[in-house]
Design a protein around this motif. Structure first.
Motif, mmCIF file in Angstrom:
data_model
loop_
_atom_site.group_PDB
_atom_site.id
_atom_site.type_symbol
_atom_site.label_atom_id
_atom_site.label_comp_id
_atom_site.label_asym_id
_atom_site.label_seq_id
_atom_site.Cartn_x
_atom_site.Cartn_y
_atom_site.Cartn_z
ATOM 1 N N LYS A 63 0.795 -39.027 -25.777
ATOM 2 C CA LYS A 63 -0.399 -38.679 -26.541
ATOM 3 C C LYS A 63 -1.641 -39.240 -25.855
ATOM 4 C CE LYS A 63 -2.622 -39.375 -31.057
ATOM 5 N NZ LYS A 63 -3.133 -38.002 -31.179
ATOM 6 N N GLY A 64 -2.663 -38.402 -25.721
ATOM 7 C CA GLY A 64 -3.912 -38.828 -25.101
ATOM 8 C C GLY A 64 -4.039 -38.458 -23.639
ATOM 9 N N ASP A 65 -2.951 -37.999 -23.013
ATOM 10 C CA ASP A 65 -3.028 -37.594 -21.609
ATOM 11 C C ASP A 65 -3.830 -36.301 -21.482
ATOM 12 O OD1 ASP A 65 -1.461 -39.733 -21.029
ATOM 13 O OD2 ASP A 65 0.338 -38.593 -20.516
ATOM 14 N N LEU A 66 -4.569 -36.192 -20.392
ATOM 15 C CA LEU A 66 -5.395 -35.007 -20.158
ATOM 16 C C LEU A 66 -5.165 -34.517 -18.734
ATOM 17 C CD1 LEU A 66 -9.019 -34.527 -21.378
ATOM 18 C CD2 LEU A 66 -8.379 -33.767 -19.102
ATOM 19 N N PHE A 67 -5.017 -33.206 -18.588
ATOM 20 C CA PHE A 67 -4.721 -32.597 -17.293
ATOM 21 C C PHE A 67 -5.697 -31.456 -17.017
ATOM 22 C CE2 PHE A 67 -0.793 -34.243 -19.043
ATOM 23 C CZ PHE A 67 -0.172 -34.865 -17.971
ATOM 24 N N TYR A 68 -5.977 -31.269 -15.736
ATOM 25 C CA TYR A 68 -6.706 -30.071 -15.290
ATOM 26 C C TYR A 68 -6.000 -29.506 -14.068
ATOM 27 C CZ TYR A 68 -9.734 -27.303 -12.355
ATOM 28 O OH TYR A 68 -10.202 -26.304 -11.542
ATOM 29 N N TRP A 69 -5.859 -28.192 -14.038
ATOM 30 C CA TRP A 69 -5.478 -27.508 -12.813
ATOM 31 C C TRP A 69 -6.032 -26.093 -12.852
ATOM 32 C CZ3 TRP A 69 -2.029 -28.588 -16.701
ATOM 33 C CH2 TRP A 69 -1.254 -27.548 -17.220
ATOM 34 N N GLY A 70 -6.177 -25.517 -11.681
ATOM 35 C CA GLY A 70 -6.807 -24.214 -11.562
ATOM 36 C C GLY A 70 -5.839 -23.129 -11.141
ATOM 37 N N PRO A 71 -6.371 -21.984 -10.738
ATOM 38 C CA PRO A 71 -5.517 -20.855 -10.361
ATOM 39 C C PRO A 71 -4.749 -21.123 -9.068
ATOM 40 C CG PRO A 71 -7.820 -20.382 -9.879
ATOM 41 C CD PRO A 71 -7.805 -21.670 -10.641
ATOM 42 N N ASP A 72 -3.602 -20.460 -8.967
ATOM 43 C CA ASP A 72 -2.770 -20.514 -7.760
ATOM 44 C C ASP A 72 -2.171 -21.905 -7.521
ATOM 45 O OD1 ASP A 72 -1.507 -19.193 -5.713
ATOM 46 O OD2 ASP A 72 -3.150 -19.409 -4.278
ATOM 47 N N ILE A 73 -2.103 -22.735 -8.580
ATOM 48 C CA ILE A 73 -1.481 -24.058 -8.496
ATOM 49 C C ILE A 73 -0.120 -23.985 -9.187
ATOM 50 C CG2 ILE A 73 -1.630 -26.472 -9.218
ATOM 51 C CD1 ILE A 73 -3.634 -25.806 -7.069
ATOM 52 N N ARG A 74 0.915 -24.412 -8.494
ATOM 53 C CA ARG A 74 2.269 -24.367 -9.065
ATOM 54 C C ARG A 74 2.425 -25.462 -10.126
ATOM 55 N NH1 ARG A 74 4.671 -25.918 -5.015
ATOM 56 N NH2 ARG A 74 5.595 -27.898 -5.652
ATOM 57 N N TYR A 75 2.902 -25.067 -11.308
ATOM 58 C CA TYR A 75 3.123 -26.047 -12.366
ATOM 59 C C TYR A 75 4.325 -25.633 -13.208
ATOM 60 C CZ TYR A 75 1.366 -22.999 -16.100
ATOM 61 O OH TYR A 75 1.210 -21.976 -17.004
ATOM 62 N N ALA A 76 4.852 -26.593 -13.942
ATOM 63 C CA ALA A 76 5.946 -26.327 -14.880
ATOM 64 C C ALA A 76 5.846 -27.341 -16.006
ATOM 65 C CB ALA A 76 7.301 -26.428 -14.191
ATOM 66 N N ILE A 77 6.194 -26.903 -17.211
ATOM 67 C CA ILE A 77 6.192 -27.791 -18.375
ATOM 68 C C ILE A 77 7.610 -27.857 -18.917
ATOM 69 C CG2 ILE A 77 5.260 -28.225 -20.673
ATOM 70 C CD1 ILE A 77 2.768 -26.677 -19.866
ATOM 71 N N HIS A 78 8.167 -29.061 -18.944
ATOM 72 C CA HIS A 78 9.522 -29.265 -19.442
ATOM 73 C C HIS A 78 9.438 -29.860 -20.844
ATOM 74 C CE1 HIS A 78 11.587 -28.462 -15.570
ATOM 75 N NE2 HIS A 78 10.414 -28.823 -15.081
ATOM 76 N N ARG A 79 9.978 -29.138 -21.808
ATOM 77 C CA ARG A 79 9.869 -29.531 -23.203
ATOM 78 C C ARG A 79 11.034 -30.404 -23.636
ATOM 79 N NH1 ARG A 79 7.584 -24.628 -21.215
ATOM 80 N NH2 ARG A 79 6.105 -23.752 -22.692
ATOM 81 N N ASN A 80 10.812 -31.130 -24.730
ATOM 82 C CA ASN A 80 11.854 -31.927 -25.362
ATOM 83 C C ASN A 80 12.213 -31.247 -26.679
ATOM 84 O OD1 ASN A 80 13.012 -33.949 -27.207
ATOM 85 N ND2 ASN A 80 12.607 -35.411 -25.564
ATOM 86 N N ALA A 81 13.471 -30.821 -26.812
ATOM 87 C CA ALA A 81 13.874 -30.045 -27.984
ATOM 88 C C ALA A 81 13.746 -30.846 -29.276
ATOM 89 C CB ALA A 81 15.311 -29.555 -27.811
#
Length: 300
Positions: A63-81
């Motif tokens: 909680k409280g983390d902040l991210f920025y990224w733009g176009p053509d940047i590889r990313y993935a979000i891994h969720r916790n069920a």
């Protein structure tokens, strides 16, 4: 069709266009395969657990983390069920060139990505920290402006578009100040980590916690812990316990104090807690160690 050329701008040239704002809980069933965006994105972590991978870096979200990224940047979000991530996302452009594109296609998986759909690539001459992805931990002061933008977008009042664009420009300026301060603060943070360690060693008789140490140095506990980990590779709470265990071992060898008195001297009211973390560090309980010392003396 090739992607649009990179625009070179000064910060004063920015006229942002907010495409949309989301306040959502991420579906843990959705795949964490790598994707790429067609526009720019700010993400604030409201709660839950998971990981965000940006290029080759892995971030464990809190909680409280902040991210920025733009176009053509590889990313993935891994969720916790069991504890899904709740986030606020702001999708935007730095200019008004594509303001008619209110919605972009969902970020595709890498094989389906089409570079010619990118809205813009920007290089800021006087704000270079925006020219690459960034991560700001424990950025709690940014929760309110994110919430205000999410509410403004949801209500869609008169002149909501210009209002959102103005709010984003203010947010971007605040974020850049934080980024610049973070870069300047590197050596100071190393000194601060050293001061924290000195403080812990000088106050082993107190019931130290992340909260009490953070209050002493006027920081949020989560932020201080991350700063400490960055410079010592050890969580703050673990460093406190390890240091107390080492002092207890020294006292067991150098004094005849009972184990309960050693625990009290090191700020523990609960002898079982003291014994548990001591055994975790040394593989033997303090009472067993003391009993072995007494047996050895008797046999001598």
């Amino acid at each position: 069709m090739p992607a649009a050329p990179t625009l070179t701008l000064a910060f004063s040239d920015i006229a942002p266009h907010v495409r949309y704002v989301q306040h959502i809980t991420l579906d843990p069933a959705i795949s964490g395969q790598p994707k790429k965006l067609y526009d720019h994105r700010l993400t604030y972590i409201c709660g839950g657990a998971g990981e965000i991978h940006i290029e080759d870096r892995v971030y464990i979200c809190q909680k409280g983390d902040l991210f920025y990224w733009g176009p053509d940047i590889r990313y993935a979000i891994h969720r916790n069920a069991e504890n899904p991530l709740t986030v606020m996302n702001i999708h935007f452009d730095f200019t008004q060139s594509h303001r008619t594109k209110r919605f972009m296609p969902p970020a595709p998986f890498l094989p389906q990505f089409q570079a010619d759909r990118i809205t813009e690539k920007v290089e800021l001459t006087d704000a270079p920290l925006f020219n690459r992805p960034f991560y700001l931990p424990a950025c709690f002061q940014m929760e309110r402006p994110f919430l205000q933008m999410a509410e403004e977008y949801r209500l869609q009042k008169l002149f909501s578009g210009p209002a959102l664009n103005g709010m984003l420009l203010s947010l971007l300026a605040s974020l850049y100040r934080l980024l610049a301060h973070q870069g300047e603060a590197g050596p100071r943070h190393r000194e601060l980590a050293d001061e924290i360690m000195d403080y812990i060693h000088a106050n082993l008789d107190k019931p130290l916690t992340n909260q009490s140490v953070a209050a002493r140095f006027s920081f949020h506990p989560n932020y201080l812990n991350r700063l400490f980990v960055r410079h010592t590779a050890t969580p703050l709470h673990r460093y406190i316990l390890n240091t107390k265990a080492d002092k207890a071992m020294e006292m067991l060898h150098s004094t005849a104090l009972p184990v309960t008195e050693i625990a009290r001297t090191l700020g523990f009211c609960d002898i079982s807690h003291f014994s548990r973390f001591f055994k975790e560090r040394y593989g033997v309980s303090p009472s067993s160690l003391r009993a072995g010392q007494l047996t050895g003396k008797q046999s001598d």
